[in-house]
Design a protein around this motif. Structure first.
Motif, mmCIF file in Angstrom:
data_model
loop_
_atom_site.group_PDB
_atom_site.id
_atom_site.type_symbol
_atom_site.label_atom_id
_atom_site.label_comp_id
_atom_site.label_asym_id
_atom_site.label_seq_id
_atom_site.Cartn_x
_atom_site.Cartn_y
_atom_site.Cartn_z
ATOM 1 N N PHE A 175 0.901 -1.304 0.052
ATOM 2 C CA PHE A 175 0.186 0.022 -0.016
ATOM 3 C C PHE A 175 0.909 1.353 -0.440
ATOM 4 O O PHE A 175 1.888 1.116 0.724
ATOM 5 N N ILE A 176 0.605 2.229 -1.141
ATOM 6 C CA ILE A 176 1.281 3.572 -0.735
ATOM 7 C C ILE A 176 0.815 4.430 -0.118
ATOM 8 O O ILE A 176 -0.688 4.976 -0.012
ATOM 9 N N GLU A 177 1.346 4.601 1.161
ATOM 10 C CA GLU A 177 0.945 5.828 1.720
ATOM 11 C C GLU A 177 0.305 7.522 1.880
ATOM 12 O O GLU A 177 1.667 7.313 0.405
ATOM 13 N N ASN A 178 -0.714 7.634 1.644
ATOM 14 C CA ASN A 178 -0.891 9.332 1.072
ATOM 15 C C ASN A 178 -0.825 9.203 -0.601
ATOM 16 O O ASN A 178 -0.473 10.430 -0.818
ATOM 17 N N SER A 179 -0.893 8.088 -0.947
ATOM 18 C CA SER A 179 -2.215 8.649 -2.132
ATOM 19 C C SER A 179 -3.383 8.016 -2.568
ATOM 20 O O SER A 179 -4.022 8.116 -1.307
ATOM 21 N N PHE A 180 -3.842 8.897 -3.838
ATOM 22 C CA PHE A 180 -5.264 8.540 -4.141
ATOM 23 C C PHE A 180 -5.829 8.477 -5.207
ATOM 24 O O PHE A 180 -4.800 9.021 -6.360
ATOM 25 N N SER A 181 -6.736 8.620 -5.788
ATOM 26 C CA SER A 181 -6.918 8.333 -7.030
ATOM 27 C C SER A 181 -8.079 9.240 -7.590
ATOM 28 O O SER A 181 -9.027 9.716 -6.615
ATOM 29 N N TYR A 182 -7.976 10.266 -8.351
ATOM 30 C CA TYR A 182 -8.672 11.268 -8.624
ATOM 31 C C TYR A 182 -9.836 10.513 -9.169
ATOM 32 O O TYR A 182 -10.053 9.682 -10.130
ATOM 33 N N GLN A 183 -11.227 10.451 -8.533
ATOM 34 C CA GLN A 183 -12.843 10.080 -9.743
ATOM 35 C C GLN A 183 -13.554 11.208 -10.613
ATOM 36 O O GLN A 183 -14.187 11.094 -11.854
ATOM 37 N N ILE A 184 -12.993 12.312 -10.756
ATOM 38 C CA ILE A 184 -13.105 13.493 -10.707
ATOM 39 C C ILE A 184 -12.111 14.680 -10.992
ATOM 40 O O ILE A 184 -12.048 15.120 -9.505
ATOM 41 N N VAL A 185 -11.578 15.014 -12.397
ATOM 42 C CA VAL A 185 -10.422 15.890 -11.997
ATOM 43 C C VAL A 185 -11.016 17.710 -12.107
ATOM 44 O O VAL A 185 -11.729 17.471 -13.661
ATOM 45 N N SER A 186 -10.888 18.001 -11.401
ATOM 46 C CA SER A 186 -11.793 19.861 -10.798
ATOM 47 C C SER A 186 -10.408 20.654 -11.479
ATOM 48 O O SER A 186 -11.524 21.990 -11.820
ATOM 49 N N THR A 187 -9.495 20.704 -11.705
ATOM 50 C CA THR A 187 -8.273 22.112 -12.182
ATOM 51 C C THR A 187 -7.388 21.677 -13.384
ATOM 52 O O THR A 187 -7.183 20.722 -13.393
ATOM 53 N N PRO A 188 -6.424 22.830 -13.655
ATOM 54 C CA PRO A 188 -5.991 22.327 -14.575
ATOM 55 C C PRO A 188 -4.526 21.322 -13.765
ATOM 56 O O PRO A 188 -4.188 20.742 -14.619
ATOM 57 N N LEU A 189 -4.695 21.839 -13.219
ATOM 58 C CA LEU A 189 -3.166 21.176 -12.111
ATOM 59 C C LEU A 189 -3.369 19.955 -12.281
ATOM 60 O O LEU A 189 -2.390 19.307 -12.148
ATOM 61 N N ASP A 190 -4.554 19.717 -11.981
ATOM 62 C CA ASP A 190 -5.217 17.936 -11.634
ATOM 63 C C ASP A 190 -4.571 16.799 -13.292
ATOM 64 O O ASP A 190 -4.066 16.572 -13.431
ATOM 65 N N PHE A 191 -5.008 17.860 -13.989
ATOM 66 C CA PHE A 191 -4.728 17.342 -15.416
ATOM 67 C C PHE A 191 -3.155 17.707 -15.936
ATOM 68 O O PHE A 191 -2.799 16.893 -16.570
ATOM 69 N N TYR A 192 -2.261 18.722 -15.480
ATOM 70 C CA TYR A 192 -1.021 18.791 -15.566
ATOM 71 C C TYR A 192 -0.178 17.863 -15.163
ATOM 72 O O TYR A 192 1.070 17.040 -15.706
ATOM 73 N N ASN A 193 -0.743 17.629 -13.870
ATOM 74 C CA ASN A 193 0.152 15.923 -13.152
ATOM 75 C C ASN A 193 -0.519 14.843 -13.552
ATOM 76 O O ASN A 193 1.070 13.844 -13.133
ATOM 77 N N SER A 194 -1.464 14.550 -14.340
ATOM 78 C CA SER A 194 -1.137 13.302 -14.748
ATOM 79 C C SER A 194 -0.671 13.437 -15.807
ATOM 80 O O SER A 194 0.042 12.007 -16.283
ATOM 81 N N ALA A 195 -0.318 14.465 -16.478
ATOM 82 C CA ALA A 195 0.122 14.724 -17.812
ATOM 83 C C ALA A 195 1.610 14.044 -17.521
ATOM 84 O O ALA A 195 2.547 13.069 -18.106
ATOM 85 N N VAL A 196 2.141 15.248 -16.596
ATOM 86 C CA VAL A 196 3.244 14.500 -16.526
ATOM 87 C C VAL A 196 3.686 13.077 -15.521
ATOM 88 O O VAL A 196 5.113 12.602 -15.892
#
Length: 223
Positions: A117-138
């Motif tokens: 189990f990777i602590e302090n990790s989570f999955s977005y069910q809904i991406v709400s900000t441009p930064l979330d999209f950016y980090n996903s691309a990274v």
């Protein structure tokens, strides 16, 4: 934690090479393909956490091939993460083997796999900000970079033709002809769009087959 699954998690986890004694478990996450549990083990008063999954073998019929793929890809990623000075237990999955050295456990009815189990990790069910999209691309780019040089021919095609866009288009035409739910009249615009772009469907798979595009590992379920 609430135990709300019928599987004997304590018995299942005892077949994996984990440290400590079973402490507790609960359902985890919002995935809909596999059954996922967060399992806690206790050793010398310390809790260690793992992710246990019952693999959906109705969808994934080649469990051996599936787990071979995950094992090879994550092992390769780990080597490059270490080269880059990173932490492989946080930056990629860690497959826990069974006591017999297998990368999954079969209890006679169901197949199970186990990860740290990777602590302090989570999955977005809904991406709400441009930064979330950016980090996903990274993250996507980092994953691809970690697999640079990997021999993709070692991987199994666990769902044959699943990513063959020529076959996808063929299935689309078959479904269109059958019109099983009498809906094609409602989506004429969308149907025409697909047909007008049919020439795109064979481009990549044809070029892979003739060697114009080299075979590479990709993540084809990035949502």
């Amino acid at each position: 934690m609430v135990k709300n699954f019928s599987y004997d998690v304590k018995e299942i986890i005892s077949n994996f090479a984990v440290e400590g004694e079973y402490f507790d478990h609960c359902s985890y996450g919002e995935g809909h393909i596999n059954d996922t549990f967060l399992v806690e083990m206790i050793e010398l008063g310390n809790i260690k956490k793992y992710i246990l999954q019952r693999i959906n073998n109705s969808l994934f019929t080649n469990i051996e091939g599936l787990m071979n793929n995950i094992d090879l890809v994550t092992s390769y990623c780990k080597k490059n993460i270490l080269k880059n000075g990173g932490d492989p237990n946080k930056e990629t999955l860690t497959v826990i083997k069974t006591k017999e050295g297998k990368n999954y456990y079969f209890d006679g009815n169901n197949y199970f796999r186990l990860f740290i189990f990777i602590e302090n990790s989570f999955s977005y069910q809904i991406v709400s900000t441009p930064l979330d999209f950016y980090n996903s691309a990274v993250a996507f780019g980092e994953f691809s970079a970690l697999l640079d040089g990997f021999d993709a021919s070692k991987l199994y095609d666990v769902i044959p033709l699943f990513h063959d866009t020529r076959n996808r288009y063929k299935n689309f035409l078959n479904s269109l002809e059958k019109d099983a739910f009498n809906r094609k009249e409602e989506v004429k615009k969308e149907i025409n769009f697909v047909k007008n772009h049919a020439y795109l469907c064979p481009l990549i798979v044809d070029k892979i087959e003739n060697g114009t595009i080299p075979l590479r590992v990709t993540h084809n379920d990035t949502k």
